[in-house]
Design an enzyme around this catalytic site. Sequence first.
Site, PDB file in Angstrom:
ATOM      1  N   GLY A  48       0.770  -1.239   0.000  1.00  0.00           N
ATOM      2  CA  GLY A  48       0.000   0.000   0.000  1.00  0.00           C
ATOM      3  C   GLY A  48       0.799   1.285   0.000  1.00  0.00           C
ATOM      4  O   GLY A  48       0.364   2.292  -0.551  1.00  0.00           O
ATOM      5  N   ASP A 103       0.736   3.328   4.393  1.00  0.00           N
ATOM      6  CA  ASP A 103      -0.330   3.972   3.627  1.00  0.00           C
ATOM      7  C   ASP A 103      -1.404   4.552   4.541  1.00  0.00           C
ATOM      8  O   ASP A 103      -1.838   5.673   4.374  1.00  0.00           O
ATOM      9  CB  ASP A 103      -0.951   2.998   2.607  1.00  0.00           C
ATOM     10  CG  ASP A 103      -1.414   1.684   3.222  1.00  0.00           C
ATOM     11  OD1 ASP A 103      -1.216   1.452   4.434  1.00  0.00           O
ATOM     12  OD2 ASP A 103      -1.982   0.864   2.468  1.00  0.00           O
ATOM     13  N   ASP A 106      -5.479   2.549  10.467  1.00  0.00           N
ATOM     14  CA  ASP A 106      -6.928   2.437  10.665  1.00  0.00           C
ATOM     15  C   ASP A 106      -7.166   2.107  12.143  1.00  0.00           C
ATOM     16  O   ASP A 106      -7.182   3.003  12.974  1.00  0.00           O
ATOM     17  CB  ASP A 106      -7.433   1.351   9.707  1.00  0.00           C
ATOM     18  CG  ASP A 106      -8.943   1.204   9.684  1.00  0.00           C
ATOM     19  OD1 ASP A 106      -9.635   2.087  10.194  1.00  0.00           O
ATOM     20  OD2 ASP A 106      -9.441   0.193   9.152  1.00  0.00           O
ATOM     21  N   LYS A 134      -7.255   7.341  10.036  1.00  0.00           N
ATOM     22  CA  LYS A 134      -8.674   7.451  10.385  1.00  0.00           C
ATOM     23  C   LYS A 134      -8.741   7.547  11.906  1.00  0.00           C
ATOM     24  O   LYS A 134      -8.804   6.529  12.589  1.00  0.00           O
ATOM     25  CB  LYS A 134      -9.440   6.211   9.916  1.00  0.00           C
ATOM     26  CG  LYS A 134      -9.523   6.039   8.404  1.00  0.00           C
ATOM     27  CD  LYS A 134     -10.257   4.746   8.061  1.00  0.00           C
ATOM     28  CE  LYS A 134     -10.385   4.557   6.567  1.00  0.00           C
ATOM     29  NZ  LYS A 134     -10.946   3.243   6.210  1.00  0.00           N
ATOM     30  N   PHE A 155     -14.397   3.815   3.724  1.00  0.00           N
ATOM     31  CA  PHE A 155     -13.455   3.033   2.923  1.00  0.00           C
ATOM     32  C   PHE A 155     -13.028   3.828   1.690  1.00  0.00           C
ATOM     33  O   PHE A 155     -13.848   4.379   0.967  1.00  0.00           O
ATOM     34  CB  PHE A 155     -14.088   1.702   2.492  1.00  0.00           C
ATOM     35  CG  PHE A 155     -13.079   0.772   1.886  1.00  0.00           C
ATOM     36  CD1 PHE A 155     -12.233   0.033   2.695  1.00  0.00           C
ATOM     37  CD2 PHE A 155     -12.945   0.660   0.508  1.00  0.00           C
ATOM     38  CE1 PHE A 155     -11.272  -0.800   2.152  1.00  0.00           C
ATOM     39  CE2 PHE A 155     -11.988  -0.180  -0.050  1.00  0.00           C
ATOM     40  CZ  PHE A 155     -11.152  -0.909   0.771  1.00  0.00           C
ATOM     41  N   ASP A 162      -6.038  -0.175  -2.041  1.00  0.00           N
ATOM     42  CA  ASP A 162      -6.810  -0.990  -2.963  1.00  0.00           C
ATOM     43  C   ASP A 162      -8.153  -1.443  -2.389  1.00  0.00           C
ATOM     44  O   ASP A 162      -8.353  -1.451  -1.174  1.00  0.00           O
ATOM     45  CB  ASP A 162      -6.027  -2.252  -3.327  1.00  0.00           C
ATOM     46  CG  ASP A 162      -5.937  -3.208  -2.143  1.00  0.00           C
ATOM     47  OD1 ASP A 162      -5.470  -2.789  -1.066  1.00  0.00           O
ATOM     48  OD2 ASP A 162      -6.371  -4.372  -2.283  1.00  0.00           O
ATOM     49  N   ARG A 168      -5.067   0.735  -6.789  1.00  0.00           N
ATOM     50  CA  ARG A 168      -3.792   1.230  -6.244  1.00  0.00           C
ATOM     51  C   ARG A 168      -3.126   2.256  -7.154  1.00  0.00           C
ATOM     52  O   ARG A 168      -2.354   3.091  -6.702  1.00  0.00           O
ATOM     53  CB  ARG A 168      -2.799   0.075  -6.065  1.00  0.00           C
ATOM     54  CG  ARG A 168      -3.142  -0.918  -4.989  1.00  0.00           C
ATOM     55  CD  ARG A 168      -1.945  -1.801  -4.688  1.00  0.00           C
ATOM     56  NE  ARG A 168      -2.274  -3.016  -3.958  1.00  0.00           N
ATOM     57  CZ  ARG A 168      -2.462  -3.090  -2.647  1.00  0.00           C
ATOM     58  NH1 ARG A 168      -2.379  -2.002  -1.912  1.00  0.00           N
ATOM     59  NH2 ARG A 168      -2.746  -4.227  -2.069  1.00  0.00           N
TER      60      ARG A 168
HETATM   61  P1  IMP Z   1      -5.220  -1.457  10.759  1.00  0.00           P
HETATM   62  O1  IMP Z   1      -4.388  -2.634  11.198  1.00  0.00           O
HETATM   63  O2  IMP Z   1      -6.654  -1.611  11.178  1.00  0.00           O
HETATM   64  O3  IMP Z   1      -4.660  -0.124  11.184  1.00  0.00           O
HETATM   65  O4  IMP Z   1      -5.319  -1.518   9.191  1.00  0.00           O
HETATM   66  C1  IMP Z   1      -4.325  -1.120   8.358  1.00  0.00           C
HETATM   67  C2  IMP Z   1      -4.483  -1.732   6.990  1.00  0.00           C
HETATM   68  O5  IMP Z   1      -5.853  -1.900   6.611  1.00  0.00           O
HETATM   69  C3  IMP Z   1      -3.891  -0.809   5.953  1.00  0.00           C
HETATM   70  O6  IMP Z   1      -2.519  -1.018   5.796  1.00  0.00           O
HETATM   71  C4  IMP Z   1      -4.709  -1.117   4.727  1.00  0.00           C
HETATM   72  O7  IMP Z   1      -4.123  -2.194   4.034  1.00  0.00           O
HETATM   73  C5  IMP Z   1      -6.055  -1.544   5.253  1.00  0.00           C
HETATM   74  N1  IMP Z   1      -7.065  -0.453   5.173  1.00  0.00           N
HETATM   75  C6  IMP Z   1      -7.621   0.221   6.207  1.00  0.00           C
HETATM   76  N2  IMP Z   1      -8.519   1.127   5.769  1.00  0.00           N
HETATM   77  C7  IMP Z   1      -8.519   1.036   4.424  1.00  0.00           C
HETATM   78  C8  IMP Z   1      -9.253   1.740   3.381  1.00  0.00           C
HETATM   79  O8  IMP Z   1     -10.096   2.637   3.605  1.00  0.00           O
HETATM   80  N3  IMP Z   1      -8.976   1.360   2.104  1.00  0.00           N
HETATM   81  C9  IMP Z   1      -8.066   0.389   1.786  1.00  0.00           C
HETATM   82  N4  IMP Z   1      -7.369  -0.280   2.724  1.00  0.00           N
HETATM   83  C10 IMP Z   1      -7.595   0.035   4.035  1.00  0.00           C
HETATM   84 MG    MG Z   2      -0.676  -0.978   4.565  1.00  0.00          MG
END
Ligand code: IMP
Ligand code: MG
Length: 179
Positions: A48, A103, A106, A134, A155, A162, A168
Amino acid sequence: MSIIDIHDKKFSLSIPETDIQESVKRVADQINQDLIDKDPLFICVLNGAFMFAGDLMKQINIPCEITFVKLSSYEGLYTTGKVKEVIGLNENIVGRNIVVVEDIVDTGVTMEKIIASLTAKGAKEIKIATFLQKPDALQRDITIDYVAMKIPNDFIVGYGLDYNGYGRNLKDIYTVVQE
Ligand code: IMP
Ligand code: MG
Protein backbone atom coordinates in the site's frame (compact mmCIF):
# COMPACT_ATOMS: atom_id res chain seq x y z
CA MET A 1 -13.92 11.54 -14.00
CA SER A 2 -15.29 11.86 -10.48
CA ILE A 3 -17.22 8.57 -10.11
CA ILE A 4 -15.52 5.24 -10.81
CA ASP A 5 -16.50 1.57 -10.55
CA ILE A 6 -14.28 -1.04 -8.89
CA HIS A 7 -15.69 -4.57 -8.66
CA ASP A 8 -19.23 -4.18 -7.24
CA LYS A 9 -18.80 -0.69 -5.75
CA LYS A 10 -18.86 2.93 -6.83
CA PHE A 11 -16.29 5.40 -5.57
CA SER A 12 -16.30 9.18 -5.85
CA LEU A 13 -13.30 11.50 -5.99
CA SER A 14 -12.59 12.85 -2.51
CA ILE A 15 -8.95 14.02 -2.36
CA PRO A 16 -7.39 15.38 -5.56
CA GLU A 17 -3.76 14.84 -6.47
CA THR A 18 -2.77 18.47 -5.79
CA ASP A 19 -3.95 18.26 -2.16
CA ILE A 20 -2.14 14.93 -1.75
CA GLN A 21 1.14 16.30 -3.09
CA GLU A 22 0.90 19.37 -0.87
CA SER A 23 0.39 17.26 2.26
CA VAL A 24 3.22 14.88 1.34
CA LYS A 25 5.56 17.84 0.87
CA ARG A 26 4.60 19.16 4.31
CA VAL A 27 5.47 15.81 5.94
CA ALA A 28 8.77 15.62 4.04
CA ASP A 29 9.75 19.15 5.12
CA GLN A 30 9.09 18.21 8.76
CA ILE A 31 11.11 14.97 8.49
CA ASN A 32 13.99 16.84 6.81
CA GLN A 33 14.08 19.19 9.80
CA ASP A 34 13.63 16.58 12.54
CA LEU A 35 16.02 13.89 11.29
CA ILE A 36 18.75 15.92 9.62
CA ASP A 37 21.59 14.34 11.63
CA LYS A 38 19.95 10.98 12.41
CA ASP A 39 20.93 8.92 9.34
CA PRO A 40 17.40 7.44 9.19
CA LEU A 41 16.42 4.15 7.59
CA PHE A 42 13.00 4.52 5.96
CA ILE A 43 11.03 1.26 5.90
CA CYS A 44 8.23 1.27 3.33
CA VAL A 45 5.46 -1.21 4.08
CA LEU A 46 4.37 -2.84 0.82
CA ASN A 47 2.11 -2.97 -1.05
CA GLY A 48 0.00 0.00 0.00
CA ALA A 49 2.72 2.53 0.82
CA PHE A 50 4.60 2.30 -2.49
CA MET A 51 3.17 5.49 -3.99
CA PHE A 52 3.40 7.58 -0.81
CA ALA A 53 6.97 6.37 -0.27
CA GLY A 54 7.91 7.28 -3.86
CA ASP A 55 6.59 10.83 -3.61
CA LEU A 56 7.81 11.32 -0.03
CA MET A 57 11.36 10.17 -0.74
CA LYS A 58 11.69 12.53 -3.72
CA GLN A 59 11.23 15.38 -1.22
CA ILE A 60 13.62 14.01 1.41
CA ASN A 61 16.99 15.75 1.11
CA ILE A 62 18.93 14.46 4.14
CA PRO A 63 21.30 11.45 4.14
CA CYS A 64 19.16 8.32 4.51
CA GLU A 65 18.48 4.79 3.32
CA ILE A 66 15.21 3.23 2.20
CA THR A 67 14.14 -0.39 2.28
CA PHE A 68 10.92 -2.33 1.77
CA VAL A 69 9.07 -4.91 3.84
CA LYS A 70 5.84 -6.85 3.66
CA LEU A 71 3.61 -8.30 6.33
CA SER A 72 2.99 -12.00 6.30
CA SER A 73 -0.46 -13.07 7.30
CA TYR A 74 -1.01 -16.65 8.38
CA GLU A 75 -2.92 -18.72 10.88
CA GLY A 76 -0.67 -19.35 13.86
CA LEU A 77 -0.39 -22.99 14.87
CA TYR A 78 -1.29 -22.38 18.51
CA THR A 79 -3.16 -19.11 18.20
CA THR A 80 -6.67 -18.46 17.08
CA GLY A 81 -6.24 -15.09 15.43
CA LYS A 82 -4.16 -14.09 12.43
CA VAL A 83 -0.49 -13.51 13.22
CA LYS A 84 1.30 -10.85 11.21
CA GLU A 85 5.05 -10.66 10.94
CA VAL A 86 7.38 -8.24 9.20
CA ILE A 87 9.17 -10.09 6.38
CA GLY A 88 11.89 -9.12 3.93
CA LEU A 89 14.00 -6.92 6.19
CA ASN A 90 17.63 -7.72 5.37
CA GLU A 91 19.23 -4.68 7.00
CA ASN A 92 20.65 -4.78 10.50
CA ILE A 93 18.58 -2.19 12.36
CA VAL A 94 20.33 -2.41 15.73
CA GLY A 95 20.83 1.16 16.94
CA ARG A 96 19.20 2.69 13.83
CA ASN A 97 16.70 5.53 13.69
CA ILE A 98 13.75 4.11 11.77
CA VAL A 99 10.91 5.82 9.93
CA VAL A 100 8.09 3.40 9.10
CA VAL A 101 6.31 4.57 5.94
CA GLU A 102 2.69 3.32 5.81
CA ASP A 103 -0.33 3.97 3.63
CA ILE A 104 -2.94 4.19 6.37
CA VAL A 105 -3.40 3.67 10.09
CA ASP A 106 -6.93 2.44 10.66
CA THR A 107 -7.39 0.47 13.93
CA GLY A 108 -3.64 0.62 14.55
CA VAL A 109 -3.37 -3.16 14.99
CA THR A 110 -0.98 -3.50 12.04
CA MET A 111 1.22 -0.62 13.15
CA GLU A 112 1.41 -2.00 16.69
CA LYS A 113 2.72 -5.29 15.26
CA ILE A 114 5.29 -3.50 13.10
CA ILE A 115 6.55 -1.43 16.04
CA ALA A 116 6.85 -4.55 18.24
CA SER A 117 8.75 -6.40 15.52
CA LEU A 118 11.21 -3.56 14.83
CA THR A 119 11.73 -2.98 18.55
CA ALA A 120 12.56 -6.69 18.99
CA LYS A 121 15.11 -6.38 16.17
CA GLY A 122 16.95 -3.66 18.11
CA ALA A 123 15.84 -0.38 16.53
CA LYS A 124 16.97 2.67 18.50
CA GLU A 125 14.08 4.96 17.71
CA ILE A 126 10.99 4.31 15.60
CA LYS A 127 9.01 7.11 14.01
CA ILE A 128 5.80 6.54 12.08
CA ALA A 129 4.97 8.38 8.86
CA THR A 130 1.56 7.50 7.46
CA PHE A 131 -0.11 8.97 4.43
CA LEU A 132 -3.61 8.63 5.91
CA GLN A 133 -5.09 8.19 9.34
CA LYS A 134 -8.67 7.45 10.39
CA PRO A 135 -8.59 8.93 13.92
CA ASP A 136 -12.10 7.68 14.77
CA ALA A 137 -11.06 4.07 14.10
CA LEU A 138 -7.91 4.00 16.24
CA GLN A 139 -8.00 1.26 18.89
CA ARG A 140 -4.36 1.07 19.90
CA ASP A 141 -2.20 3.38 21.99
CA ILE A 142 0.41 4.28 19.39
CA THR A 143 2.14 7.54 18.64
CA ILE A 144 1.96 8.56 15.00
CA ASP A 145 4.65 11.14 14.38
CA TYR A 146 3.77 12.24 10.84
CA VAL A 147 0.32 12.16 9.22
CA ALA A 148 -0.16 13.62 5.76
CA MET A 149 -3.97 13.58 5.94
CA LYS A 150 -6.67 12.64 8.43
CA ILE A 151 -9.87 11.22 6.96
CA PRO A 152 -13.30 10.07 8.18
CA ASN A 153 -13.98 6.42 8.90
CA ASP A 154 -15.01 5.54 5.31
CA PHE A 155 -13.46 3.03 2.92
CA ILE A 156 -11.20 4.66 0.34
CA VAL A 157 -9.05 3.60 -2.63
CA GLY A 158 -6.27 5.15 -4.66
CA TYR A 159 -2.71 6.38 -4.18
CA GLY A 160 -1.55 2.88 -3.28
CA LEU A 161 -4.66 1.73 -1.45
CA ASP A 162 -6.81 -0.99 -2.96
CA TYR A 163 -10.22 -2.61 -2.97
CA ASN A 164 -9.56 -6.32 -3.52
CA GLY A 165 -6.39 -5.59 -5.45
CA TYR A 166 -7.70 -2.79 -7.68
CA GLY A 167 -7.39 0.98 -7.45
CA ARG A 168 -3.79 1.23 -6.24
CA ASN A 169 -2.73 3.01 -9.44
CA LEU A 170 -5.11 5.96 -9.03
CA LYS A 171 -3.34 9.26 -8.41
CA ASP A 172 -6.27 10.70 -6.43
CA ILE A 173 -8.19 9.29 -3.45
CA TYR A 174 -11.74 8.01 -3.97
CA THR A 175 -14.30 7.28 -1.23
CA VAL A 176 -16.85 4.47 -1.45
CA VAL A 177 -20.36 5.69 -2.27
CA GLN A 178 -22.81 4.35 0.32
CA GLU A 179 -25.92 2.81 -1.18
P1 IMP B 1 -5.22 -1.46 10.76
O1 IMP B 1 -4.39 -2.63 11.20
O2 IMP B 1 -6.65 -1.61 11.18
O3 IMP B 1 -4.66 -0.12 11.18
O4 IMP B 1 -5.32 -1.52 9.19
C1 IMP B 1 -4.32 -1.12 8.36
C2 IMP B 1 -4.48 -1.73 6.99
O5 IMP B 1 -5.85 -1.90 6.61
C3 IMP B 1 -3.89 -0.81 5.95
O6 IMP B 1 -2.52 -1.02 5.80
C4 IMP B 1 -4.71 -1.12 4.73
O7 IMP B 1 -4.12 -2.19 4.03
C5 IMP B 1 -6.05 -1.54 5.25
N1 IMP B 1 -7.07 -0.45 5.17
C6 IMP B 1 -7.62 0.22 6.21
N2 IMP B 1 -8.52 1.13 5.77
C7 IMP B 1 -8.52 1.04 4.42
C8 IMP B 1 -9.25 1.74 3.38
O8 IMP B 1 -10.10 2.64 3.61
N3 IMP B 1 -8.98 1.36 2.10
C9 IMP B 1 -8.07 0.39 1.79
N4 IMP B 1 -7.37 -0.28 2.72
C10 IMP B 1 -7.60 0.03 4.03
MG1 MG C 1 -0.68 -0.98 4.57
